[in-house]
Each structure stands twice: as structure tokens, then as C-alpha cells.
Scaffold this motif. Structure first.
Motif, mmCIF file in Angstrom:
data_model
loop_
_atom_site.group_PDB
_atom_site.id
_atom_site.type_symbol
_atom_site.label_atom_id
_atom_site.label_comp_id
_atom_site.label_asym_id
_atom_site.label_seq_id
_atom_site.Cartn_x
_atom_site.Cartn_y
_atom_site.Cartn_z
ATOM 1 N N UNK A 2 17.481 5.273 -4.887
ATOM 2 C CA UNK A 2 17.589 6.377 -4.314
ATOM 3 C C UNK A 2 18.025 6.060 -2.868
ATOM 4 N N UNK A 3 19.030 5.983 -2.686
ATOM 5 C CA UNK A 3 19.763 5.841 -1.900
ATOM 6 C C UNK A 3 18.750 6.477 -0.262
ATOM 7 N N UNK A 4 18.209 7.759 -0.841
ATOM 8 C CA UNK A 4 18.123 8.427 0.467
ATOM 9 C C UNK A 4 16.423 7.758 0.724
ATOM 10 N N UNK A 5 15.389 6.974 0.296
ATOM 11 C CA UNK A 5 14.550 6.791 0.454
ATOM 12 C C UNK A 5 14.730 5.498 1.218
ATOM 13 N N UNK A 6 14.431 4.706 2.223
ATOM 14 C CA UNK A 6 14.745 3.911 2.457
ATOM 15 C C UNK A 6 13.421 2.358 1.690
ATOM 16 N N UNK A 7 14.301 1.370 1.773
ATOM 17 C CA UNK A 7 13.197 0.250 0.851
ATOM 18 C C UNK A 7 12.381 -0.173 2.098
ATOM 19 N N UNK A 8 10.964 -0.400 1.431
ATOM 20 C CA UNK A 8 9.574 -0.696 2.317
ATOM 21 C C UNK A 8 10.278 -1.807 3.124
ATOM 22 N N UNK A 9 10.704 -2.818 2.556
ATOM 23 C CA UNK A 9 10.953 -3.872 3.707
ATOM 24 C C UNK A 9 11.812 -4.975 2.380
ATOM 25 N N UNK A 10 11.900 -6.077 2.853
ATOM 26 C CA UNK A 10 12.964 -7.009 1.576
ATOM 27 C C UNK A 10 12.728 -6.775 0.116
ATOM 28 N N UNK A 11 14.010 -7.243 -0.437
ATOM 29 C CA UNK A 11 13.512 -7.986 -1.839
ATOM 30 C C UNK A 11 13.018 -8.910 -2.109
ATOM 31 N N UNK A 12 12.808 -9.841 -0.838
ATOM 32 C CA UNK A 12 11.584 -11.061 -1.538
ATOM 33 C C UNK A 12 11.127 -11.452 -0.376
ATOM 34 N N UNK A 13 9.653 -12.119 -0.221
ATOM 35 C CA UNK A 13 8.811 -12.589 0.276
ATOM 36 C C UNK A 13 8.325 -14.454 -0.376
ATOM 37 N N UNK A 14 7.151 -14.767 -0.021
ATOM 38 C CA UNK A 14 6.903 -15.451 -0.523
ATOM 39 C C UNK A 14 5.859 -14.874 -1.688
ATOM 40 N N UNK A 15 5.601 -13.475 -1.106
ATOM 41 C CA UNK A 15 4.339 -13.139 -2.134
ATOM 42 C C UNK A 15 4.568 -11.972 -2.996
ATOM 43 N N UNK A 16 5.860 -11.770 -2.869
ATOM 44 C CA UNK A 16 6.541 -10.813 -3.895
ATOM 45 C C UNK A 16 7.888 -11.193 -4.261
ATOM 46 N N UNK A 17 8.323 -10.222 -5.439
ATOM 47 C CA UNK A 17 9.909 -10.284 -5.736
ATOM 48 C C UNK A 17 10.078 -9.175 -6.313
ATOM 49 N N UNK A 18 11.485 -8.361 -6.136
ATOM 50 C CA UNK A 18 11.779 -7.314 -7.349
ATOM 51 C C UNK A 18 13.770 -8.140 -7.394
ATOM 52 N N UNK A 19 13.547 -7.218 -8.598
ATOM 53 C CA UNK A 19 15.160 -7.574 -9.039
ATOM 54 C C UNK A 19 15.438 -6.643 -9.317
#
Length: 390
Positions: A2-19
Motif C-alpha cells: 500500500x503506497x498510501x501507508x509509509x514504511x516504518x523503516x528500512x527493509x533490512x537491518x542487523x535485527x530484521x529483514x523484510x522480503x
């Protein structure tokens, strides 16, 4: 997404990863167990094959997720809220959580808070039990904000599926304690240790497990679905024998373990506990009966099998069969060349056979692997120096 809802952060960090997975309305979250390093995530290989949005989480420290997940929230509640925002951003209206060991605990805690369908492998659903991993592995100073999960499971909006290996006393105790909890399906696995996912992967069932779970279908059966939950009183006795073993209270291990075996005679690890205590008390002949039973019942690819084989070899050597013991110790070393106890046992057996040169080599190897052990040092002809602080 959903483009209308901003992403809460980056897709990846040292503690999480979103695919993300375009077009999917499902999000599955995998929580990692203890020891996962930064940017490493459990179930990553299997998870990447699933046709949905995927989120992989690493606690950062062995805190049993009590203070949330770094970079997702400063506490559990903030982390849950951030995950909700990610789900909204991705367009996912169905959430699934999965994990093993510490990750399984998190899958239940966070999953029930998220209204997710939960798949748990070997979770300590009661934290802080004597002899448990949540006692020995947790980061010092961590406050246990959520020590019990039974209430969260009972209030869950979606089903919780929990698997526990019957070789692990803590896991058996936790599973038995949950018996009858609403919304929960428990399966114990005969001959499986604290790592049910490894067994399920080894027999080729893990893809089916994840597929059925993700598509809201009944979970598959396994060849080793167990019966320990039907054995009233076993879990408490099994746990007590194990805790006495950890305390080196050999006199208490024996009657408690034998009482447990009256209820479930096929518990290989309980036979091991009794055998180990009997051997420590010099009752080798009695120990041999129990360790032989444990060896016959145990699967060779479990964590406890080398322990069983070590005690079996020691008993065989003690009753006067050092040649057979040599073969057993060499078999252990062939699988794990860094097993210092096997090298030391090999040295003792070779000494019994008057093979002094070979025995000295075995003792030296044991000392090399565990240089602080005074018995190894003595047999290897070494001196342990103790440093002092002025």
C-alpha cells in the motif's frame, strides 16, 4: 504494497529483514533462536520459498525478546505496533509467526498479540525453570516481563501449533503443563531433542509443514508423533530427575528417574540419566542395563546420542572390555574429532590394553581440547599453571 501507508523503516537491518511479495495479503514472520549473529536469521532458506511477504527477526541478544526487537521497538508493545505498521504497509491482513526454541517463545508471545496463526517448535512457555535454557542462556540482567505464555495462548484469536521433542525434559514439562489450553494443538515427537525443525527438515516434511500452516490447513502428521502427554505424572518426574542430574545429586536421580520409567519405559534420555547417576556411584553393572536400553532406543542423529555412547563405552571399559570400548570411542571421534571426553576415554581404554604410546597421544589430544581439565593434564604429563592477581 500500500503506497498510501509509509514504511516504518528500512527493509533490512542487523535485527530484521523484510522480503515483500507483490500481490500477497499474507505476512509470515520468523523469529530466530539464541546465538543468531547480526544479519543472520533462522528459517531464511525455507522462508524465502514461500509465496507471501516474509519478515525475519533476530533479537540481537539472548533476551527471550523480553525488551522488544532493536530497531523495531524499545519494548514488546512498540515492536508489535511496528510489525502492525509493516503489515499495513505491505497490504497484509493475515499474519503468521514461526520459530524454534527462543524464537518459538517469541512466535507465541508476539503472534498472539498480533492475532496471528502460530507455529512453535520447542518453546519454553514457562521461563526461568531450573536447568532450562532461559536460565543458562539469557542475557544477565534481563527482566522476565512475560514469564508465562499459557494465558496468551488461551486468549489467542488464531490457532497455535506447538511441537516438542520427547528427549528434552524442559520441553516435555512445558508441553504437559499446557495440556488442555484453549486454541492450542500440541504434538510431541518421539526420539527428537530440542530441535524439532531439524528432524522435520531431515525427513523432508518442513516444506509441507510451512505450506499447510500458511494455507490454514491441518498440520501434517510425522512418523514419530509421540504419546508422552498421555503419561500422567511422567513430565514432573522426568524434570526432577534432570534437575538432580544438573545439580549432581546422583542419589536423587536414580529413584526419581526409575519412577518416571515406570510410567514411560521407552524414554531413552531418562534411561541415560539413571545410568549416568549409577555409574557415578560406582554401580557399573546396573548402569549398563539402563545405558544399553538408552542406546537401543536412541536415534543416532540426536544431540543426546553421543552422550549415551560415551557412558556406554565407559561402562564397557569398566567391566573389562577395553578393546570394545576403543572401538566405541573411535566411532564417537570419527563423528566429532573435538570430543575431548571421547579422546580421554580412548586413552584410558588404551592404557588398559597396555598401549602406552597410543594412550599418551589420546590423553594429549584431550588436554589440547580442554587444557583446564586437571585429569587430562595429569594423564598427558602436563602442568596446569594457575595465574594469580596481586
Amino acid at each position: 504494497m500500500k503506497d498510501s501507508i509509509d514504511a516504518p523503516g528500512a527493509l533490512k537491518s542487523a535485527t530484521y529483514k523484510i522480503e515483500p511479495m507483490a500481490g500477497s495479503r499474507k505476512l509470515i514472520i520468523f523469529f530466530s533462536a539464541t546465538g543468531a549473529k547480526p544479519n543472520q536469521f533462522n528459517f531464511h532458506k525455507e522462508g524465502m520459498k514461500l509465496p507471501c511477504h516474509r519478515m525475519f527477526i533476530n533479537n540481537g541478544h539472548n533476551e527471550w525478546y523480553q525488551r522488544g526487537v532493536p530497531r523495531l521497538g524499545n519494548n514488546v508493545e512498540e515492536t508489535v505496533e511496528t510489525i502492525w505498521r509493516w503489515a499495513e504497509h505491505l497490504g497484509a491482513d493475515e499474519i503468521y509467526t514461526c520459530g524454534g526454541s527462543m524464537g518459538a517463545y517469541a512466535a507465541i508471545l508476539y503472534g498472539t498479540m498480533l492475532g496471528a496463526r502460530v507455529l512453535s517448535f520447542a518453546a519454553e512457555t514457562t521461563l526461568g525453570i531450573e536447568g532450562s535454557r532461559s536460565v543458562s542462556h539469557i542475557r544477565k540482567g534481563t527482566e522476565l516481563r512475560f514469564p508465562e505464555l499459557a494465558g496468551y495462548i488461551a486468549d489467542a484469536k488464531k490457532p497455535v501449533f506447538h511441537y516438542a521433542g520427547e528427549l528434552d525434559p524442559i520441553d516435555v514439562y512445558c508441553a504437559t503443563k499446557l495440556k488442555g489450553t484453549p486454541n492450542l494443538t500440541i504434538t510431541t515427537l518421539r526420539g527428537v531433542d530440542h530441535n524439532p525443525p531439524r528432524y522435520i527438515r531431515d525427513v523432508g516434511l518442513l516444506p509441507d509443514f510451512l505450506d499447510q500452516f500458511l494455507h490454514n490447513k491441518p498440520m501434517p502428521k510425522t512418523p514419530v508423533d509421540g504419546i508422552v502427554l498421555q503419561k500422567e505424572g511422567f513430565a514432573d518426574l522426568f524434570l526432577s530427575a534432570f534437575q538432580s542430574y544438573k545439580r549432581k545429586d546422583w542419589e536423587n536421580v536414580i529413584p526419581t528417574g526409575k519412577a518416571a520409567l515406570e510410567i514411560l519405559p521407552t524414554s531413552e534420555y531418562c534411561h541415560f540419566l539413571v545410568a549416568y547417576a549409577l555409574q557415578k556411584l560406582g554401580r557399573t553393572q546396573d548402569a549398563l542395563l539402563h545405558i544399553s536400553t538408552a542406546k537401543a532406543l536412541a536415534y543416532e542423529n540426536t544431540e543426546v546420542y553421543p552422550e549415551i555412547l560415551l557412558v556406554f563405552a565407559s561402562c564397557i571399559r569398566s567391566i573389562g572390555y577395553p578393546s570394545h570400548a576403543v572401538e566405541l570411542y573411535q566411532a564417537i571421534i570419527a563423528v566429532d574429532e573435538n570430543n575431548h571426553r571421547a579422546h580421554f576415554g580412548l586413552g584410558l581404554s588404551l592404557s588398559n590394553l597396555s598401549e602406552k604410546t597410543e594412550a599418551k597421544l589420546a590423553f594429549s589430544k584431550a588436554y589440547e581440547l580442554s587444557p583446564k581439565n586437571p585429569n587430562y593434564a595429569k594423564k598427558a604429563g602436563r602442568v596446569i599453571t594457575v595465574s594469580t592477581v596481586p
